[in-house]
Scaffold this active site. Structure first.
Site, short mmCIF file in Angstrom:
data_model
loop_
_atom_site.label_atom_id
_atom_site.label_comp_id
_atom_site.label_asym_id
_atom_site.label_seq_id
_atom_site.Cartn_x
_atom_site.Cartn_y
_atom_site.Cartn_z
N GLU A 80 -86.54 104.48 -38.13
CA GLU A 80 -87.40 103.32 -37.94
C GLU A 80 -88.78 103.80 -37.52
O GLU A 80 -89.75 103.06 -37.59
CB GLU A 80 -86.78 102.42 -36.84
N CYS A 112 -82.12 100.10 -37.30
CA CYS A 112 -81.12 101.09 -36.87
C CYS A 112 -80.02 101.29 -37.90
O CYS A 112 -79.14 102.12 -37.71
CB CYS A 112 -80.51 100.70 -35.54
N HIS A 234 -72.99 100.79 -33.05
CA HIS A 234 -74.40 101.02 -32.76
C HIS A 234 -74.63 100.61 -31.30
O HIS A 234 -74.20 99.53 -30.88
CB HIS A 234 -75.28 100.19 -33.70
N1 CAA Z 1 -75.84 94.69 -11.10
C1 CAA Z 1 -75.02 94.70 -12.20
N2 CAA Z 1 -75.32 94.01 -13.35
C2 CAA Z 1 -76.48 93.33 -13.38
C3 CAA Z 1 -77.36 93.29 -12.29
C4 CAA Z 1 -77.00 93.99 -11.09
N3 CAA Z 1 -77.79 94.02 -10.01
N4 CAA Z 1 -78.42 92.52 -12.62
C5 CAA Z 1 -78.21 92.09 -13.88
N5 CAA Z 1 -77.05 92.57 -14.34
C6 CAA Z 1 -76.46 92.39 -15.67
C7 CAA Z 1 -76.58 90.98 -16.21
O1 CAA Z 1 -75.56 90.14 -15.72
C8 CAA Z 1 -76.45 91.23 -17.71
O2 CAA Z 1 -75.10 91.45 -18.03
P1 CAA Z 1 -74.43 90.66 -19.27
O3 CAA Z 1 -75.30 90.95 -20.47
O4 CAA Z 1 -73.07 91.25 -19.39
O5 CAA Z 1 -74.47 89.21 -18.91
C9 CAA Z 1 -77.16 92.59 -17.88
O6 CAA Z 1 -77.21 93.18 -16.58
C10 CAA Z 1 -78.58 92.48 -18.42
O7 CAA Z 1 -79.26 91.58 -17.62
P2 CAA Z 1 -80.32 90.57 -18.25
O8 CAA Z 1 -79.71 89.84 -19.41
O9 CAA Z 1 -80.92 89.77 -17.17
O10 CAA Z 1 -81.36 91.65 -18.79
P3 CAA Z 1 -82.80 91.50 -19.36
O11 CAA Z 1 -83.22 90.10 -19.56
O12 CAA Z 1 -83.66 92.33 -18.50
O13 CAA Z 1 -82.71 92.18 -20.82
C11 CAA Z 1 -81.97 93.16 -22.83
C12 CAA Z 1 -81.63 92.88 -21.36
C13 CAA Z 1 -82.05 91.85 -23.60
C14 CAA Z 1 -80.90 94.05 -23.42
C15 CAA Z 1 -83.35 93.88 -22.90
O14 CAA Z 1 -83.24 95.15 -22.30
C16 CAA Z 1 -83.89 94.05 -24.31
O15 CAA Z 1 -84.55 93.17 -24.84
N6 CAA Z 1 -83.62 95.24 -24.94
C17 CAA Z 1 -84.09 95.52 -26.32
C18 CAA Z 1 -83.34 94.74 -27.36
C19 CAA Z 1 -81.94 95.20 -27.58
O16 CAA Z 1 -81.55 96.30 -27.25
N7 CAA Z 1 -81.12 94.33 -28.20
C20 CAA Z 1 -79.75 94.67 -28.55
C21 CAA Z 1 -79.31 94.06 -29.84
S1 CAA Z 1 -80.46 94.45 -31.16
C22 CAA Z 1 -80.00 95.98 -31.73
O17 CAA Z 1 -78.93 96.46 -31.47
C23 CAA Z 1 -80.99 96.78 -32.54
C24 CAA Z 1 -81.67 97.75 -31.65
O18 CAA Z 1 -81.23 98.88 -31.52
C25 CAA Z 1 -82.85 97.32 -30.92
#
Ligand code: CAA
Length: 385
Positions: A80, A112, A234
């Site tokens: 990518e 990916c 993935h």
């Molecule tokens: N202790 C333990 N767990 C905690 C915690 C704590 N103190 N605080 C939060 N968590 C948990 C939450 O409960 C949540 O768990 P679940 O998903 O099981 O409910 C997890 O941590 C993440 O918390 P949030 O949802 O609040 O996290 P966020 O809003 O900060 O974002 C994300 C998470 C969406 C993955 C973000 O990092 C992101 O946008 N990443 C890039 C996109 C991505 O990777 N997408 C994946 C699918 S797309 C794909 O696969 C293609 C690719 O490679 C990009």
């Protein structure tokens, strides 16, 4: 039918690493959110003289040293993180590796997913010319904006695979399930070095693509869930594999042993997201950490945002286990130089100036380095490393 699949594979990553605990402490996040919530411990970060070409060539070099170059007539690079709108990254890699001119070289892109397209193209080429070999390289640098939700899911790495007839690691089975859906979950516009992402949508799109590809696999006469010993996914972050496995078990109505989730995540937890390489880093970890898979069927789920996905299966070859490979990967991961957050942020913010000649500082200890830009063309060298 002659079995065709992955004969040998090797992983490479960057000079630097950032601990996610260090990042969490600096940005006021509970470190457990990263460690448990998303399932990541570290992320690899390239030095200024590293990119997908240097990582890809570094991953491929040991494959050539072990297997020779004889029979390699195709080099496919899946990424990518393209470096040029026209030239395939594989052309630089071809030169760095000293491959002969009689090779077709091309780059594949679909977020990916593209390494799986490259692997299937390799299988197709070898079905017709089983005496040849195909070098498939998946290499990426996952970059999101500083201070964005995606920031802890960055990373970088490359996996090189030698694809051949009568493979020593995994035979790819002929039936697979594929799925395409136009969705704006994650993409990278031409003028941006970081991805644009809708995190929540990307997770939903990934899970929908998983069930879509699974249903297509079933419609094509693929194997039942019960006959698949382990599944690797993935892994944009390793928690995603858990979410996927739960969704698949619910959707397909069966049990899937959870053991593979942990063994298949050992490298990804430390590399971070490696986009095209991520699934194959997970496969490497599974093969390196489970000794009992000979003759067993493994499932591989490949997802590329945007989106294209594929569920394929393979049969693990007898004699696949190799403790030396696991040791080599650990050495590569342990050798990375930790960054402080200020250094990481400065490195992240550094962009190459446009339109002028540039010389990069000598940092990497890898066997190849990106030396800079001359007359707008990227330059590389083999180091003594
Ligand atoms: N202790 C333990 N767990 C905690 C915690 C704590 N103190 N605080 C939060 N968590 C948990 C939450 O409960 C949540 O768990 P679940 O998903 O099981 O409910 C997890 O941590 C993440 O918390 P949030 O949802 O609040 O996290 P966020 O809003 O900060 O974002 C994300 C998470 C969406 C993955 C973000 O990092 C992101 O946008 N990443 C890039 C996109 C991505 O990777 N997408 C994946 C699918 S797309 C794909 O696969 C293609 C690719 O490679 C990009």
């Amino acid at each position: 039918m002659t079995p065709i699949g992955i004969h040998d594979l090797e992983l490479a990553t960057t000079h630097h690493v950032l601990s996610l605990t260090t990042l969490a402490e600096a940005n006021g996040t509970d470190p457990d959110k990263y460690r448990l919530g998303i399932g990541q411990d570290e992320m690899s970060m390239p030095a200024p003289d590293e990119d997908i070409v240097t990582m890809g060539a570094a991953a491929a070099l040991p494959l050539l040293e072990r297997n020779g170059i004889e029979g390699i007539r195709t080099l496919l690079v899946a990424t990518e993180s393209g470096l040029d709108q026209s030239k395939a990254a594989g052309v630089w890699i071809h030169q760095l590796l000293g491959l002969p001119a009689g090779v077709r070289t091309v780059e594949l892109k679909q977020a990916c997913y593209s390494a799986t397209a490259a692997l299937q193209a390799a299988v197709g080429i070898l079905s017709r010319s089983p005496q040849e070999k195909v070098l498939v390289i998946a290499a990426d640098v996952a970059r999101y904006e500083l201070d964005s939700p995606g920031e802890p899911t960055q990373g970088a790495g490359a996996v090189a695979m030698l694809v051949s007839a009568n493979p020593a690691l995994v035979e790819i089975e002929p039936v697979s399930g594929v799925h395409t859906a136009d969705v704006d979950d994650f993409w990278r516009p031409n003028d941006s070095s970081t991805a644009v992402v809708d995190g929540a949508l990307s997770i939903r799109a990934y899970l929908d693509a998983l069930t879509g590809a699974w249903d297509d696999l079933a419609a094509q006469g693929g194997p039942d869930l019960g006959s698949i010993e382990r599944i690797v996914y993935h892994q944009p972050f390793t928690k995603m594999a858990k979410k996927a496995q739960q969704r698949l078990a619910r959707h397909a109505g069966g049990e899937i042993a959870a053991d593979g989730l942990e063994t298949g995540s050992v490298y990804n937890r430390r590399l971070g997201n490696t986009y095209a390489a991520s699934l194959y880093a997970s496969l490497a970890a599974l093969l390196d950490h489970e000794q009992d898979l000979a003759g067993k069927r493994v499932g591989l789920f490949s997802y590329g945002s945007g989106s294209v996905s594929e569920f394929l299966t393979g049969i693990v070859a007898p004699g696949y286990a190799d403790s030396a490979r696991a040791r080599r990967v650990l050495e590569v991961l342990d050798a990375r130089v930790p960054l402080e957050v200020a250094e990481y942020r400065e490195l992240h913010a550094t962009e190459l100036p446009s339109g002028v000649d540039v010389q990069t500082p000598r940092v990497t200890k890898a066997p190849f380095r990106f030396t800079g830009i001359q007359g707008r063309a990227r330059q590389y060298e083999r180091t003594s490393g």
